[in-house]
Structure formats: C-alpha cells, structure tokens
Design a protein around this motif. Structure first.
Motif, PDB file in Angstrom:
ATOM      1  N   SER A  81      33.350  42.140  50.519  1.00  0.00           N
ATOM      2  CA  SER A  81      32.057  41.905  51.167  1.00  0.00           C
ATOM      3  C   SER A  81      30.936  42.636  50.435  1.00  0.00           C
ATOM      4  O   SER A  81      29.779  42.283  50.575  1.00  0.00           O
ATOM      5  CB  SER A  81      32.122  42.366  52.616  1.00  0.00           C
ATOM      6  N   GLN A  82      31.290  43.647  49.653  1.00  0.00           N
ATOM      7  CA  GLN A  82      30.232  44.434  49.029  1.00  0.00           C
ATOM      8  C   GLN A  82      30.091  44.132  47.547  1.00  0.00           C
ATOM      9  O   GLN A  82      29.972  45.025  46.721  1.00  0.00           O
ATOM     10  CB  GLN A  82      30.492  45.913  49.270  1.00  0.00           C
ATOM     11  N   GLY A  83      30.143  42.876  47.244  1.00  0.00           N
ATOM     12  CA  GLY A  83      29.784  42.473  45.883  1.00  0.00           C
ATOM     13  C   GLY A  83      30.920  42.092  44.965  1.00  0.00           C
ATOM     14  O   GLY A  83      30.713  41.385  43.989  1.00  0.00           O
ATOM     15  N   ALA A  84      32.134  42.552  45.245  1.00  0.00           N
ATOM     16  CA  ALA A  84      33.250  42.200  44.349  1.00  0.00           C
ATOM     17  C   ALA A  84      33.794  40.822  44.738  1.00  0.00           C
ATOM     18  O   ALA A  84      33.643  40.402  45.873  1.00  0.00           O
ATOM     19  CB  ALA A  84      34.355  43.236  44.474  1.00  0.00           C
ATOM     20  N   ASN A  85      34.377  40.118  43.762  1.00  0.00           N
ATOM     21  CA  ASN A  85      35.079  38.895  44.151  1.00  0.00           C
ATOM     22  C   ASN A  85      36.571  39.114  43.917  1.00  0.00           C
ATOM     23  O   ASN A  85      36.976  40.036  43.208  1.00  0.00           O
ATOM     24  CB  ASN A  85      34.558  37.650  43.410  1.00  0.00           C
ATOM     25  N   PHE A  86      37.356  38.254  44.559  1.00  0.00           N
ATOM     26  CA  PHE A  86      38.805  38.476  44.549  1.00  0.00           C
ATOM     27  C   PHE A  86      39.366  38.456  43.132  1.00  0.00           C
ATOM     28  O   PHE A  86      40.251  39.242  42.798  1.00  0.00           O
ATOM     29  CB  PHE A  86      39.490  37.410  45.414  1.00  0.00           C
ATOM     30  N   ARG A  87      38.824  37.552  42.295  1.00  0.00           N
ATOM     31  CA  ARG A  87      39.325  37.466  40.919  1.00  0.00           C
ATOM     32  C   ARG A  87      39.079  38.788  40.183  1.00  0.00           C
ATOM     33  O   ARG A  87      39.940  39.295  39.470  1.00  0.00           O
ATOM     34  CB  ARG A  87      38.621  36.316  40.182  1.00  0.00           C
ATOM     35  N   SER A  88      37.893  39.355  40.391  1.00  0.00           N
ATOM     36  CA  SER A  88      37.593  40.644  39.739  1.00  0.00           C
ATOM     37  C   SER A  88      38.543  41.726  40.219  1.00  0.00           C
ATOM     38  O   SER A  88      38.988  42.565  39.430  1.00  0.00           O
ATOM     39  CB  SER A  88      36.162  41.085  40.053  1.00  0.00           C
ATOM     40  N   VAL A  89      38.833  41.699  41.516  1.00  0.00           N
ATOM     41  CA  VAL A  89      39.745  42.717  42.058  1.00  0.00           C
ATOM     42  C   VAL A  89      41.128  42.541  41.432  1.00  0.00           C
ATOM     43  O   VAL A  89      41.755  43.523  41.001  1.00  0.00           O
ATOM     44  CB  VAL A  89      39.820  42.629  43.606  1.00  0.00           C
ATOM     45  N   LEU A  90      41.587  41.289  41.342  1.00  0.00           N
ATOM     46  CA  LEU A  90      42.912  41.024  40.728  1.00  0.00           C
ATOM     47  C   LEU A  90      42.945  41.512  39.286  1.00  0.00           C
ATOM     48  O   LEU A  90      43.885  42.198  38.866  1.00  0.00           O
ATOM     49  CB  LEU A  90      43.213  39.519  40.745  1.00  0.00           C
ATOM     50  N   ILE A  91      41.894  41.154  38.534  1.00  0.00           N
ATOM     51  CA  ILE A  91      41.852  41.556  37.115  1.00  0.00           C
ATOM     52  C   ILE A  91      41.798  43.080  37.015  1.00  0.00           C
ATOM     53  O   ILE A  91      42.527  43.695  36.219  1.00  0.00           O
ATOM     54  CB  ILE A  91      40.634  40.917  36.408  1.00  0.00           C
ATOM     55  N   ALA A  92      40.955  43.680  37.848  1.00  0.00           N
ATOM     56  CA  ALA A  92      40.797  45.147  37.784  1.00  0.00           C
ATOM     57  C   ALA A  92      42.080  45.868  38.159  1.00  0.00           C
ATOM     58  O   ALA A  92      42.460  46.852  37.515  1.00  0.00           O
ATOM     59  CB  ALA A  92      39.657  45.574  38.701  1.00  0.00           C
ATOM     60  N   LYS A  93      42.758  45.360  39.172  1.00  0.00           N
ATOM     61  CA  LYS A  93      44.003  46.006  39.604  1.00  0.00           C
ATOM     62  C   LYS A  93      45.056  45.892  38.497  1.00  0.00           C
ATOM     63  O   LYS A  93      45.779  46.853  38.217  1.00  0.00           O
ATOM     64  CB  LYS A  93      44.524  45.359  40.890  1.00  0.00           C
ATOM     65  N   THR A  94      45.154  44.697  37.909  1.00  0.00           N
ATOM     66  CA  THR A  94      46.125  44.502  36.813  1.00  0.00           C
ATOM     67  C   THR A  94      45.764  45.414  35.644  1.00  0.00           C
ATOM     68  O   THR A  94      46.619  46.103  35.087  1.00  0.00           O
ATOM     69  CB  THR A  94      46.128  43.029  36.338  1.00  0.00           C
ATOM     70  N   ALA A  95      44.472  45.412  35.307  1.00  0.00           N
ATOM     71  CA  ALA A  95      44.036  46.195  34.149  1.00  0.00           C
ATOM     72  C   ALA A  95      44.227  47.688  34.381  1.00  0.00           C
ATOM     73  O   ALA A  95      44.587  48.418  33.458  1.00  0.00           O
ATOM     74  CB  ALA A  95      42.577  45.887  33.844  1.00  0.00           C
ATOM     75  N   SER A  96      43.991  48.143  35.610  1.00  0.00           N
ATOM     76  CA  SER A  96      44.109  49.584  35.850  1.00  0.00           C
ATOM     77  C   SER A  96      45.546  50.047  35.651  1.00  0.00           C
ATOM     78  O   SER A  96      45.783  51.093  35.050  1.00  0.00           O
ATOM     79  CB  SER A  96      43.597  49.964  37.238  1.00  0.00           C
TER      80      SER A  96
END
Lengths: 471, 258
Positions: free
Chosen positions: A162-177
């Motif tokens: 809800s605060q600006g992130a989209n699900f795809r970004s979260v998926l990519i970020a989680k994988t990348a982290s």
C-alpha cells in the motif's frame, strides 16, 4: 525501490540473533572445510614431491640391470593439483592422484579407493564445494522460506504494497536480498580458496576456471533463492513452505543423486575389480605370454620373422628375438587392455550420462559434475589422467624392451645390462592437467539443466506475480 | 467538483464467493467518510482494492483521477493507508521503519527524518525513536502505523480501525487529527466498528452489507430515514437479520440446555 527493500531486509537480518548464529556457523564450517582441504592437499603434495624425488633417485642409482628387469622397477605418475582442487577434490578422493606403472600391469585405479585417501575418504566430503553444494541451499531455505508468506502472516505485506511498492518489486527484492547475500559469500569463499591454493599448493592461477565456477555456483545459488521465494509466495503458511523446501532439498540433493547412481548402476552394471582382472588375465592367457615364447602365438611370430629375414633360427636374427617377443607381448596385452578398458569407460560414461540427465530434475547433480570438471577431478579428467599414465607406461616399457631387442644377444637375459646413461635418459611423466575448455564439451546436459532450472523458476515466479497481489 | 475516489460497478469474488456485488461510490475531496459494515460485509475488501492490495477485481476504480488498474503505483502515492494493528518489523526502530516507508514514497531523506521526529514527538514517542519496536506496546505500534500512513502527506487517508489499542489521550489526538486533516482538504476514508466515533467524526456515512452499499448519507440524513436513533441502532436495524437482543437471548439459551 528494490534496493531499498533489499537494504531493509539485510538490516532486519543483522538484528536477528538467529541469523548471527547462522552466519557464525557458516563462517566456521567454511573455514574448517578450507583449512582441512588445504592441509590435506598440501600434506599430500609434500609427500608426493618427496616420493617423486626419492623414486627418481632410486631409479637413477639402481644397479645396472637387464632393461626388462629395470622396467619392473617401475615408475610413478603424479597428478598435480589444480587451483580449484582444494575447492572440490571431486573423484580424486576415490581414485587418488598417483599411479604406479610397470610392464604387463595396467593400472586399475578407477576401480579402487585410493591408497592415499585414508583421510580423504573419512573427511574428504568436507570440502568448500560440499559446503556450497549441500549446506548453502539449506541456509538459503532458512532465510527465504517465509520471505513472502511471512510478510502476509505478519500483515507487513499490506504496508509494503500500500505504501508504494508493487508485488513484483517485492518478489525481485526478496529474491535478490537472499541471492546477493550468499553470492557475496560464494565470491569471497572462491577467491580465498583460490588464493590459499596458489599460496600453499603453488598451483597455477587459472582465472577462467575461477570465473566459470563462480558463474555456475552463482546460478545454483540463484536457483535456490528463486525456489525459496517462489514457494514462500505460493504457499500461504510459512510452516508448510519450510517443510516443502526441506523436502525439495532432500529430494534433489540427497535422494536423487543416490537414486540416480543406483539406477545408472542397474542399467549399466559395472564389473568388479576382481572380475575385471580375471577378464584381462584370461584374454592375455589365450594370446601371447611375454615370458613364454614357446606358445602358439610366439611360434607364429617366430615363424613369420624367420621367413621375413630368411634365416633358420632366432639366433640369426639381426636383433634379440627375446626383446622383440617381449615387446610383442606387451603390445598384445595393451590391445587386450584397451579393448576391456574401452568397454569399462563406455559403461562409466553411460552411467555418467544417466546421472547427468537426472540433473534436469536435480540442479545439485549438474552443479556437482561441473564443479568436479572445473577442478580437474571429474570422471573424464580421471580417465584422461589414467590414459596419460598408460601412454607413458607403454612408451617407457617399449623403450626398455627396445634396448633389449637392439643391444643384447639372444639368450643373454641373465648377463646383459643396460648402459649407465640409460636410466637418466628416461624422464618422469609430466601429467598435463586439463583446462576448463577441455571439459566444457562434456557438460552440455549440465549447462542446459541449470539454465532450464533458472528459466523454469523465473516463469513460475512471473506467473505467481500475475496471479497474486494480496488476498 | 471532481471526485477524488470513484468506484464504478466493482465486483470481487474469492473463489465462488462473491464479496463485492457492484459497488458504486463517488467521494469528493475533503470529505470524511465513515465506511461501516459487519464482518464479511466487504468493507476490508473495498479498502484493499483502494490501497492496491487486490488487483483482480472487476469494475473501475479511480483515485485522484488515476485509474488504479492502469497506474497503481502513482495512485497509491495519493493514499495513506493505516491498517488495523499490522505487526511491524519488530527488530527495527521507529526511525528505521518509518525511513523505509519514506523511501518507498521517494521522500527526500531530510524531509522524511524531520517529519518522523515531529510526528513521533507529537505522539509522545520522542524517547523511543531509536528503540527496537519489539519492546513496544500495542498502542505504541499503532501510533507508528498511523505515522507511516501520514508521512508522505497524502491526499487520501484510509484508516482501518485506527484507534485499536490506543490509549485515551492518543484517541483524542487521532480524532482531532482527522478533523484537522479534513479541514486541510484531505479526504478521510474511515472504517470502524466504533459507531460513536464514526458518528462524531464523519460527515458522510456509508453502510455496506453483503457486498452492496445499503445506505449512503450524512448522519442526519440516516436519522431522518430510520428515525431518531443512534448510528449503532440504525446500523443494527439495517443489517441485522435478527435483533441483537434476540441474538443475545439465543446465546444464553445455549447454556440452559446443559
């Protein structure tokens, strides 16, 4: 945005005391594995160099003998460690890195556990490669199993989305982290291992091999990072996702490698060492016996030679018939050996191919094969070492037999002695380590398998992203 | 006046279950909307759609003139969402957590930091700025959540039971804040079961029941329709299948049978 989520994820990990213990465990076990391999390999190398030196001195200082008897003194072939040998000792744990060569006896080291591997067999499994192949996926699972569903369970995914992130970004970020964290570890570990190997073992620095193995291990790390995040995004409960990921790890890293080996063995059974020796002996016995020139084949050769040189007896030949027949016997046993060993190699390669195909469902198998090849310790490189040693053995024995044939008279077996400079004229075998480029063509299935895994998981993650935003 | 939020024929299914059955809403800027419904009425689903948490709905949702399906990120920047008691990232401090929220909205660091300190101070958390939130009470966490929804100064503020867990003083602060934000031209979308609060702060009340809007108007208008009752009574009259009194009696009868 992705980088912000990654740094936030890492900040949370830093604060989590469980992860501190995990990191400590990883560093300790990795350091121990590296220390063990460096210690084991450097001790082995020192022993080997000493043995090589001693054996050379003994060879040079032995009393003047009949050339064939001198040939029975034997000679050793030693395989030099490569830069990545400490990282992945591969099959050398079982096959060893030295072979003994003498007339009539082809080395069967592919069959037996290495004599030098007392320690290697017991502790050889604890290598940097083993840490990266088996332990690292477990740690990736521990960091990623609740990366997505954990956010749902806590309700924090709603905040992120809800605060600006989209699900795809979260998926990519989680994988990348997860990926980047372990990628950093792999990079550092490989560099430290290569450095220690170069310093303590004096191995030649092969940048391409290190780069190649880094890419392959990175792919493997990426596969497990993707798997962890994917399962976490598809399964609602984090408890279920860790159970599923652990089952996947057990299936791909424990059950399949052993299962595939059993299937390969059943489909293409390998004869035992004893059976193989009996087979060789039987085949040679039916033919020429180098110490018994009176058998049929020897008689046939004798007859042909007498006809060819138009003489009545072997004593009248322009060379020593005993030396000639000795070499003919050696050539015949080599022919028999080549025949049976080619069958053996074919069986081993068929087994390997089946295992490679299982790599399509187990990235661990593909990685293991590539890793061993990069470290010059795969089935193919071991066969190549064996063939280099056999080629040398044949030229060494032929050299000694020719000396007997050309320089001694018939019936002088007990009295003829080689010249003093003969021993020095025969050099040691300089085993040629194979480069990565040499092994790459044997790893087609493995490369395709790893790439397919990455593609497959990325597609699944893409689909997961399409289907799910927040429910 | 251009509507700041517009929902046209919004439907949403969870499997076979239809949760929203054609919601139509037009909300103008500066309004305080009390959005009320019983459990499972479709209240939270509407909120999740507005906040971009659910994308697979039917119909059209426009936020500040931006179609939510076409440009969800841009639309979400106009909204501040304050959920009901989400677990925060407990190992972080309020400053770290709120800084992340600011970064997600691309707020310049200095502006975000200044706002965070001022807002935490306003909520009485000035001594806890760098303290890990795993030691925080429920109310303290809720305050941090409220700040995270307001940090980027959004045009629309969606509050989902924002007073849950707050102490009496903080409840007063939030109520005053809602009024001041509305006066400042912000649109407030307020979901709550606390009818007395909704009654006092809202200038428009929407009842939702079984996925449909069943009433929409000011408290006075609702009173005119349903008789001079409290909002709680009006809600019960419009939504309960049985009277609350009857339901309570049925529960007591369950003990009698033992």
């Amino acid at each position: 945005m992705i980088s912000k989520i990654i740094s936030h994820e890492w900040l949370q990990w830093r604060r989590d005391s469980r992860l501190k213990w995990l990191a400590i465990f990883l560093v300790v076990i990795s350091a121990f594995a590296l220390w063990h391999q460096i210690n084991f390999q450097s001790t082995l190398l020192k022993k080997r160099l000493k043995a090589q030196e001693d054996s050379r001195q003994e060879w040079l200082s032995q009393e003047l003998k009949h050339p064939h008897m001198a040939a029975h003194f034997g000679n050793y072939a030693y395989k030099k460690p490569t830069l990545l040998h400490c990282f992945d000792p591969g099959l050398t744990i079982y096959t060893g890195t030295s072979v003994y060569m003498e007339p009539h006896k082809q080395n069967d080291f592919l069959f037996s556990q290495s004599q030098e591997s007392d320690t290697g067999i017991r502790f050889g499994w604890l290598s940097p490669a083993m840490i990266c192949q088996l332990i690292l996926p477990l740690l990736i699972i521990l960091l990623s199993f609740n990366s997505i569903n954990g956010e749902y369970e806590k309700g924090t995914m709603a905040l992120l989305i809800s605060q600006g992130a989209n699900f795809r970004s979260v998926l990519i970020a989680k994988t990348a982290s997860v990926f980047l964290f372990f990628e950093g570890f792999i990079t550092l570990y490989l560099l430290v291992t290569a450095y220690c190997s170069a310093v303590y073992l004096g191995t030649v620095i092969d940048i391409y091999a290190v780069l190649y193995i880094w890419i392959v291990y990175s792919l493997y790390c990426f596969i497990w990072s993707l798997s962890g995040v994917l399962v976490s995004s598809l399964i609602k409960s984090s408890g279920t996702s860790i159970a599923l990921l652990l089952l996947l790890w057990m299936f791909t890293n424990i059950i399949l490698p052993r299962g595939s080996a059993n299937i390969a063995e059943n489909m293409h059974p390998l004869i035992t060492n004893q059976q193989f020796k009996q087979l060789l002996t039987a085949s040679i016995d039916k033919g020429i016996d180098g110490h018994d020139p009176k058998n049929e084949r020897a008689k046939k050769i004798e007859k042909e030679l007498l006809l060819q040189y138009k003489v009545d007896s072997v004593q009248q030949l322009p060379f020593n018939f005993e030396g000639f027949i000795m070499q003919q016997s050696e050539a015949y046993s080599s022919k028999v050996y080549d025949h049976h060993f080619n069958q053996l190699f074919t069986t081993l390669k068929q087994q390997k191919k089946i295992q490679s195909l299982f790599g399509i469902i187990s990235p661990y198998i593909s990685l293991r094969n590539i890793s061993m090849a990069a470290a010059n310790a795969s089935l193919e490189t071991e066969i190549d070492f064996q063939q280099q040693a056999e080629h040398y053995r044949r030229s060494f024995v032929q050299n000694m037999n020719n000396d007997m044939k050309d320089n001694s008279a018939y019936g002088s077996f007990k009295t003829y002695r080689v010249r003093k400079d003969k021993y020095a004229s025969i050099g040691d075998l300089q085993v040629q380590n194979r480069t990565m480029q040499w092994s790459i063509p044997t790893l087609f299935i493995e490369h395709i398998s790893l790439l397919l895994w990455v593609l497959f998981l990325m597609i699944l993650l893409f689909i997961s992203n399409q289907k799910k935003v927040y429910n | 006046m251009n509507p700041i939020i517009e929902l046209k024929n919004v439907f949403k299914n969870y499997g076979d279950k239809q949760v929203l059955k054609g919601i139509n809403l037009t909300i103008n800027a500066g309004q305080i909307i009390g959005y009320i419904g019983s459990n499972g009425a479709g209240k939270s689903t509407t909120v999740k759609i507005l906040c971009g948490l659910i994308a697979d709905y039917e119909g059209t949702v426009t936020v500040a003139g931006i179609n939510l399906s076409d440009n969800p990120i841009e639309a979400k920047r106009k909204i501040g969402y304050i959920p009901e008691l989400a677990e925060l990232y407990d190992v972080l401090t309020p400053m770290e957590f709120l800084s992340l929220m600011g970064e997600l909205y691309d707020l310049p660091t200095d502006i975000a930091t200044d706002r965070i300190i001022k807002m935490l101070t306003a909520f009485g958390l000035e001594n806890n700025i760098h303290q890990r939130m795993d030691t925080f009470s429920k109310g303290m966490k809720q305050k941090v959540l409220i700040i995270s929804g307001l940090l980027h100064n959004p045009d629309i503020i969606i509050l989902d039971e924002p007073l849950s867990g707050l102490d009496a003083n903080s409840v007063i602060i939030v109520k005053d804040l809602i009024s001041k934000l509305a006066k400042d031209g912000k649109t407030i979308f307020y979901c709550s079961h606390m009818m007395d609060v909704v009654e006092k702060v809202s200038d428009r009340i929407i009842f939702i029941n079984e996925g449909m809007v069943i009433a929409d108007g000011s408290f006075l208008e609702l009173q005119q329709q349903q008789g001079n009752e409290s909002l709680e009574k009006i809600f019960a009259l419009m939504t309960a299948k049985e009277g609350s009194n009857q339901a309570a009696s049925a529960i007591m009868q369950a003990f009698d049978s033992q």
